[in-house]
Structure formats: C-alpha cells, structure tokens
Design a protein around this motif. Structure first.
Motif, PDB file in Angstrom:
ATOM      1  N   ASP A  75      -8.604   2.079   4.128  1.00  0.00           N
ATOM      2  CA  ASP A  75      -8.639   2.636   2.778  1.00  0.00           C
ATOM      3  C   ASP A  75      -7.378   3.450   2.540  1.00  0.00           C
ATOM      4  N   THR A  76      -6.499   2.950   1.672  1.00  0.00           N
ATOM      5  CA  THR A  76      -5.222   3.641   1.444  1.00  0.00           C
ATOM      6  C   THR A  76      -5.374   4.940   0.667  1.00  0.00           C
ATOM      7  N   ASN A  77      -6.565   5.230   0.155  1.00  0.00           N
ATOM      8  CA  ASN A  77      -6.810   6.536  -0.452  1.00  0.00           C
ATOM      9  C   ASN A  77      -7.036   7.608   0.612  1.00  0.00           C
ATOM     10  N   ILE A  78      -7.167   7.162   1.866  1.00  0.00           N
ATOM     11  CA  ILE A  78      -7.371   8.100   2.970  1.00  0.00           C
ATOM     12  C   ILE A  78      -6.201   8.023   3.953  1.00  0.00           C
ATOM     13  N   ILE A  79      -5.865   6.809   4.388  1.00  0.00           N
ATOM     14  CA  ILE A  79      -4.861   6.618   5.430  1.00  0.00           C
ATOM     15  C   ILE A  79      -3.756   5.695   4.929  1.00  0.00           C
ATOM     16  N   VAL A  80      -2.512   6.034   5.244  1.00  0.00           N
ATOM     17  CA  VAL A  80      -1.389   5.124   4.985  1.00  0.00           C
ATOM     18  C   VAL A  80      -0.524   5.052   6.248  1.00  0.00           C
ATOM     19  N   GLY A  81       0.199   3.947   6.396  1.00  0.00           N
ATOM     20  CA  GLY A  81       1.117   3.828   7.531  1.00  0.00           C
ATOM     21  C   GLY A  81       0.431   3.656   8.866  1.00  0.00           C
ATOM     22  N   LEU A 122      -2.842  13.689  -6.663  1.00  0.00           N
ATOM     23  CA  LEU A 122      -2.088  14.802  -7.219  1.00  0.00           C
ATOM     24  C   LEU A 122      -0.602  14.556  -7.041  1.00  0.00           C
ATOM     25  N   PRO A 123       0.232  15.093  -7.921  1.00  0.00           N
ATOM     26  CA  PRO A 123       1.677  14.856  -7.798  1.00  0.00           C
ATOM     27  C   PRO A 123       2.281  15.458  -6.532  1.00  0.00           C
ATOM     28  N   GLY A 124       1.735  16.562  -6.062  1.00  0.00           N
ATOM     29  CA  GLY A 124       2.260  17.171  -4.846  1.00  0.00           C
ATOM     30  C   GLY A 124       3.654  17.739  -4.982  1.00  0.00           C
ATOM     31  N   THR A 125       4.015  18.107  -6.188  1.00  0.00           N
ATOM     32  CA  THR A 125       5.334  18.720  -6.406  1.00  0.00           C
ATOM     33  C   THR A 125       5.199  20.230  -6.194  1.00  0.00           C
ATOM     34  N   TRP A 126       5.217  20.634  -4.931  1.00  0.00           N
ATOM     35  CA  TRP A 126       4.968  22.025  -4.570  1.00  0.00           C
ATOM     36  C   TRP A 126       6.256  22.740  -4.174  1.00  0.00           C
ATOM     37  N   GLY A 127       6.307  24.017  -4.499  1.00  0.00           N
ATOM     38  CA  GLY A 127       7.388  24.869  -4.020  1.00  0.00           C
ATOM     39  C   GLY A 127       8.707  24.731  -4.740  1.00  0.00           C
ATOM     40  N   TYR A 128       8.698  24.129  -5.908  1.00  0.00           N
ATOM     41  CA  TYR A 128       9.955  23.969  -6.660  1.00  0.00           C
ATOM     42  C   TYR A 128      10.218  25.217  -7.500  1.00  0.00           C
ATOM     43  N   SER A 129      10.478  26.297  -6.812  1.00  0.00           N
ATOM     44  CA  SER A 129      10.709  27.565  -7.489  1.00  0.00           C
ATOM     45  C   SER A 129      11.391  28.536  -6.541  1.00  0.00           C
ATOM     46  N   SER A 130      12.084  29.500  -7.109  1.00  0.00           N
ATOM     47  CA  SER A 130      12.647  30.585  -6.303  1.00  0.00           C
ATOM     48  C   SER A 130      11.773  31.827  -6.396  1.00  0.00           C
ATOM     49  N   ASP A 131      10.649  31.690  -7.105  1.00  0.00           N
ATOM     50  CA  ASP A 131       9.708  32.789  -7.306  1.00  0.00           C
ATOM     51  C   ASP A 131       8.602  32.710  -6.247  1.00  0.00           C
ATOM     52  N   GLY A 179      -2.938   9.262   9.258  1.00  0.00           N
ATOM     53  CA  GLY A 179      -3.068  10.366   8.327  1.00  0.00           C
ATOM     54  C   GLY A 179      -2.503  10.005   6.967  1.00  0.00           C
ATOM     55  N   ASN A 180      -2.164  11.022   6.193  1.00  0.00           N
ATOM     56  CA  ASN A 180      -1.678  10.797   4.837  1.00  0.00           C
ATOM     57  C   ASN A 180      -1.105  12.107   4.299  1.00  0.00           C
ATOM     58  N   ARG A 181      -0.370  11.996   3.195  1.00  0.00           N
ATOM     59  CA  ARG A 181       0.012  13.207   2.477  1.00  0.00           C
ATOM     60  C   ARG A 181      -1.236  13.831   1.863  1.00  0.00           C
ATOM     61  N   LEU A 182      -1.283  15.134   1.922  1.00  0.00           N
ATOM     62  CA  LEU A 182      -2.470  15.847   1.466  1.00  0.00           C
ATOM     63  C   LEU A 182      -2.781  15.572   0.002  1.00  0.00           C
ATOM     64  N   LEU A 220       9.908  19.789   4.444  1.00  0.00           N
ATOM     65  CA  LEU A 220      10.767  20.448   3.465  1.00  0.00           C
ATOM     66  C   LEU A 220      11.988  19.575   3.189  1.00  0.00           C
ATOM     67  N   PRO A 221      11.954  18.782   2.118  1.00  0.00           N
ATOM     68  CA  PRO A 221      13.137  18.003   1.736  1.00  0.00           C
ATOM     69  C   PRO A 221      14.190  18.921   1.118  1.00  0.00           C
ATOM     70  N   THR A 222      15.036  18.381   0.274  1.00  0.00           N
ATOM     71  CA  THR A 222      16.106  19.190  -0.333  1.00  0.00           C
ATOM     72  C   THR A 222      15.551  20.372  -1.133  1.00  0.00           C
ATOM     73  N   GLU A 223      14.475  20.106  -1.870  1.00  0.00           N
ATOM     74  CA  GLU A 223      13.802  21.158  -2.628  1.00  0.00           C
ATOM     75  C   GLU A 223      12.297  21.029  -2.453  1.00  0.00           C
ATOM     76  N   GLY A 224      11.594  22.164  -2.544  1.00  0.00           N
ATOM     77  CA  GLY A 224      10.137  22.150  -2.480  1.00  0.00           C
ATOM     78  C   GLY A 224       9.613  21.758  -1.109  1.00  0.00           C
ATOM     79  N   PHE A 225       8.308  21.394  -1.085  1.00  0.00           N
ATOM     80  CA  PHE A 225       7.704  20.982   0.178  1.00  0.00           C
ATOM     81  C   PHE A 225       6.567  19.994  -0.081  1.00  0.00           C
ATOM     82  N   ASN A 226       6.286  19.191   0.954  1.00  0.00           N
ATOM     83  CA  ASN A 226       5.120  18.317   0.983  1.00  0.00           C
ATOM     84  C   ASN A 226       4.247  18.756   2.147  1.00  0.00           C
ATOM     85  N   CYS A 227       2.989  18.355   2.121  1.00  0.00           N
ATOM     86  CA  CYS A 227       2.081  18.647   3.231  1.00  0.00           C
ATOM     87  C   CYS A 227       1.371  17.359   3.618  1.00  0.00           C
TER      88      CYS A 227
END
Length: 222
Positions: free
Chosen positions: A134-140, A82-91, A72-75, A46-53
C-alpha cells in the motif's frame, strides 16, 4: 534559517518526546529506539530550505552498514496527504508550530505503527497481510526486499519452514543480477538456507552475529 540552527531547534523541541517514547538522538536529526532487535527510525531531512520528516523500521538481524529507510515513508504521506512544506521560515515560532504538527502526526500515525509492526512478528504480519504494498503507507520497498525482511523475520522467530519460500523468491528475483551487493545478498541467503537444512540449531547464533555486526557498523551503543 541555517541548517545548524534548525537542527538545534528540532532536537530541543523533540527532547521530551524522545525521553517519553524511549528514543535516543542517534544524530541531531535522527531518533532511534530498539525493540526486539528492530530499529524504529524518525529522520528529519534538511534540504536547502525547510525540513522533511520520514519514518521507517529496520531489522537489526539483516546485516547493514547504514540506517535504512526503505521500510517506511515520509510522514506527510504516511496515512495522510499533506504537503509537508515545513520549516520554511526564519521565525522560530513558526518553525515550532510546524514541529507541533509533525509531533501530532508521529503520535497519531507513526507511534501506533511502530508499536504494531516494529518487531519480527509485526513485520511478518504486516507483509503477509499485503499492507506493505500500500503506497499510502510504504514507498521504496521493492518485492525482493520485502521477501528478505519476511524470510529473515521467519528465521528469527524460528519458523524455518516458512522462511524458505520468500528467500527462494529473492534468489529467483535476483537470478540474473550481477551487481556486487546483490551477489553478497544471494551468498548470504544461500548460506542461511544451507544452515536451515543441515544445522537449523545454529540459525539463532548466526542471526545474533548479524545483529552484533549491524550494531557495530551503525555504532549503536543501546
């Protein structure tokens, strides 16, 4: 929406998912399950706004004092783009819609990967196949760490002869590196190689000790 409220929404939404798939909430935004002395990790950041997984696999038989997301990797980048811009709402309704997409991605992409790769044998097959590059699966997941995971996984399944090459490669890759943690890694590998040569029957006991230490450090009670 403030972080604590978002944390509560995430945890409540994934409670049933966790129960069905044998995960525990290690923290309100981290789910873990243990399989064959290996951790399967789902982490909501959970950064300043929204969330990543993000998702990851971590062998318990490699000493650690923290949850490690390197394998692993970002989901939204794991077998997806996908952009992964999740949770940017108060709804709450909109947030739960985003969480539904996350859940679908976990079920379609992450859970099969955990089931196939999330064991010592699975880690070996995945790395040996070249899929870990394969960077489409694993990074870092740098080459030295790949070799550590590979070598220790071979030791775990008692294929000591196959463990030697990747572990020697780690020593070569870190040959000129004087950082404190790297020195400790090299000492650990040299100790395991000596044990493999002189007292191979003690390797299982040593790995069991590493598992105990890691679980103690992580305060795991599973």
């Amino acid at each position: 929406m403030d972080k604590k409220t978002l944390q509560r929404i995430i945890k409540k939404y994934f409670t049933t998912f966790a129960e069905i798939n044998n995960f525990i909430f290690y923290k309100p935004t981290i789910m873990l399950r243990e399989c064959n002395d290996t951790l399967h990790i789902i982490n909501f950041d959970l950064p300043t706004e929204g969330f990543n997984c993000s998702i990851a696999i971590q062998p318990l038989y490699i000493p650690s004092d923290s949850i490690t997301m390197s394998f692993g990797n970002r989901l939204n980048h794991f077998k997806a783009k996908l952009p992964g811009t999740w949770g940017y709402s108060s709804d709450k309704t909109i947030i739960e819609k985003d969480l539904s997409q996350v859940k679908d991605l976990l079920e379609v992409n992450a859970m099969p990967w955990f089931d196939k790769v999330g064991s010592p044998e699975g880690i070996i097959s995945f790395i040996e196949s070249g899929a870990a590059e394969d960077t489409n699966i694993i990074v870092g997941f740098p080459p030295a760490l790949r070799n550590i995971y590979l070598g220790f996984s071979y030791l775990y399944i008692n294929k000591i002869d196959l463990a030697e090459k990747p572990l020697l490669q780690v020593l070569e890759q870190y040959k000129e590196d004087k950082r404190g943690w790297v020195v400790q890694v090299k000492e650990m590998i040299n100790s395991m190689l000596a044990l493999a040569k002189d007292e191979p029957y003690k390797i299982r006991e040593k790995l069991t000790d590493y598992i105990r230490i890691t679980k103690y450090n992580l305060k795991l009670t599973m």
